[in-house]
Design an enzyme around this catalytic site. Structure first.
Site, short mmCIF file in Angstrom:
data_model
loop_
_atom_site.label_atom_id
_atom_site.label_comp_id
_atom_site.label_asym_id
_atom_site.label_seq_id
_atom_site.Cartn_x
_atom_site.Cartn_y
_atom_site.Cartn_z
N GLU A 1 -5.84 9.35 -4.01
CA GLU A 1 -4.54 9.29 -3.18
C GLU A 1 -3.60 10.32 -3.54
OE1 GLU A 1 -5.78 4.94 -2.69
OE2 GLU A 1 -5.76 6.60 -4.35
N GLU B 1 -9.49 -0.31 -4.24
CA GLU B 1 -8.55 -1.38 -4.46
C GLU B 1 -9.00 -2.96 -4.08
OE1 GLU B 1 -4.13 0.63 -4.20
OE2 GLU B 1 -5.67 1.32 -2.32
N ALA C 1 -9.08 4.16 3.00
CA ALA C 1 -8.20 3.62 3.98
C ALA C 1 -8.36 4.70 5.25
CB ALA C 1 -6.73 3.63 3.75
N GLY D 1 -8.52 2.58 -0.98
CA GLY D 1 -8.35 1.27 -0.48
C GLY D 1 -9.73 0.46 -0.73
#
Length: 260
Positions: A135, A115, A66, A112
């Site tokens: 993360e 994900e 992200a 992300g």
């Protein structure tokens, strides 16, 4: 919608979505998530599109996480909203899309990015791909479904180790873990994904929709996968695709599914 961070190519009942932020290693910012939301919704509503491939531009990254600069100063409330809206508008949307989505992982798939790949119906990786959920090294946890989908795909113990160490695995280990279905040279990645998508597109779109729903139900806490399968199986008997598929089989010819 005018796309700034993605582009879409359509041919032979197939759509290829490419995330195009090469200067940011295709990192997901809110604009990109919004564009992907619109693109997936529109493609899913297009009866001509029978499979979708998503990949990243360049040779380095699928999506390298992200865009941290967007949320580094968020409050608790803003962080919760970020995860909730992201899951609703993109990750859960992709997982439950009626049109099959293949992730073509062409490099780094981190945070992300991984994900997003895990939300797709299955994954194919290039041999240079690297995957992980880093993360916790930033003082946060995966917030776009990573703590749920990774254990489902590779098992609790392996997922715990990968998440808690913030480590990365290469494509071969991802294949051994069952995280990706195939590993190929980067120049062969899209070719293989297109070939698989072509095989999918020959089948009943109605049956595929119900199959996706039934498989997903088995991983939901609020659904009975077996009951969903029974209901979906019965529903198929009332479709034109079932009539065509069974007729074609008995007549020893290729089925031409109407998609209804």
């Amino acid at each position: 919608m005018d796309y700034e961070n993605i582009y879409i190519e359509e041919e032979n009942n197939l759509a290829i979505i490419t995330i195009n932020r090469p200067n940011k290693l295709n990192a997901l910012n809110q604009r990109t998530i919004e564009e992907l939301h619109v693109a997936f919704k529109e493609l899913d509503e297009d009866s001509e599109i029978k499979a979708i491939i998503i990949t990243g531009s360049g040779e380095k990254a699928f999506v390298a996480g992200a865009d941290i600069s967007e949320f580094a100063n968020f409050s608790v409330k803003e962080g919760r909203q970020l995860a909730a809206m992201g899951q609703k508008n993109l990750f859960n949307l992709v997982e439950n899309l009626s049109t099959p989505v293949i992730a073509a992982i062409n490099g780094f798939a981190l945070g992300g990015g991984l994900e997003l790949a895990m939300a797709c119906h299955f994954r194919v990786a290039s041999s240079n791909a690297r995957m992980g959920l880093p993360e916790v090294s930033l003082g946060v946890i995966p917030g776009y479904g990573g703590t749920q989908r990774l254990p489902q795909l590779i098992g609790k113990g392996r997922a715990m180790e990968l998440i808690l160490t913030a480590g990365m695995i290469d494509a071969d280990k991802a294949f051994a873990y069952g995280l990706v279905n195939h590993v190929v040279a980067q120049e062969e990645l899209l070719t293989l994904c297109v070939k698989i998508a072509g095989r999918i597109s020959k089948n009943s779109t109605v049956a595929i929709k119900h199959a996706i729903k039934a498989v997903n139900a088995g991983f939901r806490y609020d659904a009975d996968g077996y009951a969903t399968e029974i209901e979906a199986f019965g529903h198929c008997f009332g479709t034109d695709d079932f009539k065509e598929g069974t007729s074609a089989f008995l007549e020893k010819r290729q089925a031409d599914f109407p998609g209804s």
